[in-house]
Structures are given as C-alpha cells and as structure tokens.
Design a protein around this motif. Structure first.
Motif, PDB file in Angstrom:
ATOM      1  N   MET A  96       0.827  -1.211   0.000  1.00 39.98           N
ATOM      2  CA  MET A  96       0.000   0.000   0.000  1.00 39.98           C
ATOM      3  C   MET A  96       0.862   1.262   0.000  1.00 39.98           C
ATOM      4  O   MET A  96       0.618   2.200  -0.770  1.00 39.98           O
ATOM      5  CB  MET A  96      -0.934   0.001   1.205  1.00 39.98           C
ATOM      6  N   TYR A 100       0.689   4.188  -2.785  1.00 39.55           N
ATOM      7  CA  TYR A 100       0.167   5.519  -2.472  1.00 39.55           C
ATOM      8  C   TYR A 100       1.223   6.624  -2.515  1.00 39.55           C
ATOM      9  O   TYR A 100       0.886   7.799  -2.370  1.00 39.55           O
ATOM     10  CB  TYR A 100      -0.568   5.502  -1.133  1.00 39.55           C
ATOM     11  N   PRO A 180      -7.252   4.709   1.798  1.00 40.66           N
ATOM     12  CA  PRO A 180      -6.314   3.775   2.450  1.00 40.66           C
ATOM     13  C   PRO A 180      -6.422   3.790   3.976  1.00 40.66           C
ATOM     14  O   PRO A 180      -6.528   4.856   4.590  1.00 40.66           O
ATOM     15  CB  PRO A 180      -4.947   4.323   2.014  1.00 40.66           C
ATOM     16  N   ASN A 202      -4.890   6.642   8.896  1.00 45.00           N
ATOM     17  CA  ASN A 202      -5.188   6.998   7.514  1.00 45.00           C
ATOM     18  C   ASN A 202      -4.654   8.415   7.277  1.00 45.00           C
ATOM     19  O   ASN A 202      -4.107   9.025   8.196  1.00 45.00           O
ATOM     20  CB  ASN A 202      -6.694   6.854   7.223  1.00 45.00           C
TER      21      ASN A 202
END
Length: 556
Positions: A96, A100, A180, A202
């Motif tokens: 992730m 991101y 996310p 987050n």
C-alpha cells in the motif's frame, strides 16, 4: 481535496459520523464506483452504490507481492474502481505504501507496478544511507524503539528504499484511488485484554477504530494532556509507518532470531566500525565498547539457539568488570548447554544486557555506540512503537479507563492479534456492505475470518456466520462466501489453494516462507501470477456477489 491544517485536539467520532475529509473522499469515490458498475453492466442507482472494502492480510513480502498481483488483476478485470476502502496489516501495508506514494496510482497501475517490481528486485539500501537514517530516527524524537531499528535494518531489505515522505502529504493526491487504512494494535490493550486494541492510521486521522477516538494523523506521536496538544513531535515518515505496521512477522523468538543477526551484521561491518572510530569517546575506547557489545549480541544469539553462552558471558565480565568496579556481576552462574534452563538463561541474559548497556552509556560519547547501546536495551526490554498517549488524562466514560491513564502507549503489528484488518472496516460509520478478504497468512487459511467472527460475536458487531468447510487446511478452494442478515457479506480468498496451485499447495507454502529474506525476481514473478489467478479465475463470482449485495441491501 486540499491539505488542511492539523487539528490539535482529540476528537470523538459519534456513530455514523465520519471525519469530514473522509466523508468528502468517500462521496467522490462512490461516483467512481457507480461509473465502474455501469461499465460492468451491473444495474445500480446512485443511492444503491455498495460500500466495498478490500482487505490485505499480513505475511511479509509474500503479502506485499500477493496484494500487488491481486490489485493488478482487479484492474484488468475492471473491478478495482468498485473498491471504496483498501485496508492492510503488516506486509500488505508495504505494498500500500509503495502504491500511495504515486498520485492516483490506480489510473496508471501497470506503470506503477513496473516501478515497484524494478525497485524490489534491485539492490538493498546502502549501509551509509541506513546509518544516516538510524541516526535521524535516534535523535529526531523523544522515543526510540525497535520499530526504528526494524524500519532501517529489516523493512528496507524488502522494500529497497527509505521513503521519507509522510502520509498526510497524500491528502490531495488520491482522489481516484480507494481510501487507504493502515491497521496496527495497541500492545498494552492486547496484553491486558481490556479495552479496544484496534488502531488505525489513515491520511487524516489516527485512533482507536471501535472506541471512536482520534487525533489528526499529523499529530499522532505528539504529547497531549486532557485532549489538547502540549508538545509537538514531527510526523513519522512512510518507512517508519511500514515498520510500525509490519513490525512483528512472527512471535517474539522468531523476531529475535531475525533481528539479532541483522544488528550483528550492521555493527561488525567495517564501514560502521570506521564511522565509530571517527568520533573519539571520552574514556572508554571504541574498540573496547565494540568488543563488549559484540559479545553481548553473541551471548543473546547463543541463548536463542540453545547453545552454551557462558564463553561470551565470561568475556564480557573479563573485559568490563575491572573497569566497572565489579558492577557487572552474574546473578548466578550461567549453566552449560547440557543442563541449560532456557528461561533462566533468557532472564539472566536480559539482566546482563541492561547492566552492560547502563555501564557503557556512562562511559561513552560516540553516537553510533550510543545507538547500539539503545538498540540492545530495547531488545532486552522489548520496546516497540512507543508513542505519547494522546488520550492521557482525558475524561471519557466511553473509553476504557486504563487507556486514559498511561503517558505512553506501544503500537505493534496487528498480525499478532488478528492477521487481517477487519475491525478498521467494521466501524459502524463506514457502513460496509461487502468485504473482500485476501488472505496471505502462513498456516491456517481460515484463522483470520474465524478470528474476526469470534471477536464480532463477543463485541456484538454484525458479522456473518463462518462455517469452516471440510476442505480447510491443506487444500482450500480459492473463493468462499459468508453471508448473514444485517451483516456485511464476506468473500474470503486464500492465497495458495487447490485451484491456482493444484496438488502442490504445500510446495508453494514451503517456497514462500515469511522468514527467508527477500524473494528472487523469478519468485516475485511467480507469486504475482498465482495471486492474480485468484482474481481472474473468479471475476464473474465477484461480479455476482456485488450484484447480490445491491439487491439484498435495505436502502430505505
């Protein structure tokens, strides 16, 4: 969306009331989901758009690569834009974080995927860069812990970079991606089994998922008193976030067996030794410090391996006892390997470690030696993810009182409690209709979904009944659906299964162990392929379940 100024107070979220920034994000993303459903010829009005969460479990580099392979195939299947939330624990967060860092990554996933693969197949971070990063972590905040060490010595060996960006920098960069959520747990709450251990991070907020108390992510780690910030700490970076989430790939003994050799390799490297010698200590020479600390490392390793550590113990006392005025003395004589009491040896080793660290610190002024001493101390005391407690001295009847009393809290890998981030998406205010659980765990393929079900029953959180099939264990299928009234539908997809691996499920599991170092380029390619098949083979089943939740949901 534009980045906002960090709110410097603790916020309580009422049920069914998301943070304003998340509400805005979700509203925009639901429009994307609606368009995606139309392309898939799934009939749905704007009001009927389902809230779909994709979960990535832990599993080290296996989870990192497995999640990437799954997302690539979701994109090719036209299903990626159906996902509202993407949440991960441990190794899935490594993937992730890599995604991101690229604005609107889901619109150019093939390009982003190639960049990630090129990096993780490449060389490791240099020792000089690792040393500089360790120094930044050590001097940059109030609390230094094994999470900092794990970030520099372990996580970089898998992700092959030091990402010094922060998660709050991403607030205006992902309008076209799923929202996310990175999940960890509160160590003290896990151990006491008293209160809410589930903690999420987050781009906007960090806090306790089920208790509903949050602080602006930019202020997570700062010192608070009665809900207001009194001392600022700079926001931690993405590398530290990856270590915080993926800080414990197994039980304590496994981690120690992995981490002590990394510490040894780092500090016995000639580059590190040369850097130490450049800064002369006040009285005790670098070489004497180095010898004592290396003996300390070897003594700890010997105890872990069940070998006789008494030689290293003797060497430590011989080298330092005279200088310390007899301070470093054995509590009792360490037993030989033939008659070893392993628990007693561990207690003794921890005590000697702390005594040696205390003595060397009083006689040393070399920054690298000082960091090494702190690392050994953290290993003995097993300190991970220590932060100021933003709930300290607050008054809140809805929060467990023990959570309000302590000045600090420790945050660790959620995989040590439940290896999938169910409780970040089971928040009532997120109103999730469908959970797609990608399970990259080592061992029992149904441990995560069973664990979530059992915990939900205790906490009275809506969750479908999980009926474990007879074929669990060695040869699971590649697609399971669990349904229940007034509960989200859960799709459970084990990584290695009888469909994508045939009769070689065990061979795949043995090939991709959690503790085995970074994977080769060939292993990464094969793992991407096998993970992707779990999506491509089940494209129609996934569409069918999306249609079903739209039809079954009570939209009134």
């Amino acid at each position: 969306m534009s980045a906002s100024k960090p709110n410097e107070s603790v916020k309580r979220r009422n049920k069914n009331l998301l943070n304003n920034s998340e509400q805005e994000f979700v509203a925009g993303r639901r429009n994307t989901v609606l368009q995606s459903l139309k392309k898939l010829k799934i009939q749905c009005s704007r009001k009927e758009v389902p809230n779909i969460a994709l979960l990535g479990s832990g599993g080290g580099q296996r989870a990192m690569v497995g999640l990437l392979g799954s997302l690539v195939q979701l994109d090719k299947a036209g299903l990626l834009d159906c996902i509202l939330y993407l949440s991960g624990v441990s190794g899935s967060t490594w993937c992730m974080a890599s995604l991101y860092k690229e604005p609107d990554w889901s619109t150019k996933l093939e390009t982003v995927k190639n960049k990630i693969l090129e990096r993780i197949r490449g060389p490791e971070v240099s020792l000089t860069d690792a040393m500089a990063k360790l120094k930044k972590y050590y001097y940059g905040k109030d609390f230094f812990s094994l999470t900092d060490v794990w970030a520099v010595l372990a996580v970089t060996s898998y992700v092959k970079e030091i990402d010094e960006h922060t998660i709050t920098e991403q607030r205006n960069q992902h309008n076209k991606d799923p929202f996310p959520i990175y999940a960890v747990i509160d160590k003290q709450t896990k151990q006491s089994k008293d209160g809410d251990p589930w903690f999420e991070i987050n781009p906007y907020e960090a806090g306790y998922s089920l208790s509903g108390v949050f602080v602006d992510t930019g202020n997570f780690g700062s010192q608070f008193h009665k809900g207001s910030k009194i001392k600022h700490q700079d926001e931690f970076d993405i590398l530290y976030l990856q270590a915080l989430c993926g800080s414990a790939l197994g039980d304590e003994e496994d981690i120690k067996k992995s981490l002590w050799p990394k510490i040894k390799d780092f500090f016995q490297n000639e580059t590190t030794i040369e850097a130490m010698r450049k800064d002369d200590p006040i009285s005790l020479s670098v070489d004497e410090c180095h010898r004592a600390l290396m003996d300390l490392v070897n003594m700890n390793l010997s105890v872990l391996k069940g070998e006789d550590p008494s030689g290293f113990d003797k060497s430590i006392r011989t080298n330092l006892n005279e200088l310390s005025g007899g301070k470093i003395q054995p509590i009792y004589k360490m037993k030989t390997v033939e008659t070893a009491d392993k628990r007693a040896d561990k207690r003794y080793t921890n005590r000697v470690t702390l005594d040696v660290c205390e003595y060397l610190r009083s006689r040393n002024s070399n920054w690298l030696v000082d960091i090494w001493i702190s690392i050994c101390k953290c290993m003995a005391e097993w300190i991970w993810g220590r932060k100021y407690n933003f709930l300290h001295n607050m008054t809140d009847e809805a929060v467990n009182s023990t959570l309000l009393q302590s000045e600090t809290r420790d945050y660790i890998d959620a995989g040590l409690l439940l290896n999938s981030p169910y409780f970040s998406v089971l928040r009532e205010d997120r109103d999730i209709d469908l959970i797609i659980s990608l399970d990259f765990s080592e061992g029992d393929s149904f441990m995560t979904v069973n664990g979530a079900s059992d915990t939900c029953k205790k906490l009275k959180i809506p969750f479908p009944e999980v009926s474990v099939p007879s074929d669990k264990g060695k040869k699971p299928k590649d697609f399971y659906v669990f349904k229940g009234q007034n509960a989200p539908t859960v799709i459970h997809i084990p990584l290695f299964n009888a469909v994508n691996c045939g009769d070689k499920v065990e061979d795949w599991r043995k090939k991709y162990r959690t503790f085995q170092g970074s994977y080769s380029a060939e292993m990464i390619a094969d793992l991407m392929d096998v993970a992707g098949k779990n999506i491509s083979n089940n494209r129609e089943k996934l569409k069918e379940q999306i249609r079903a939740v739209i039809e079954e949901k009570d939209w009134d």
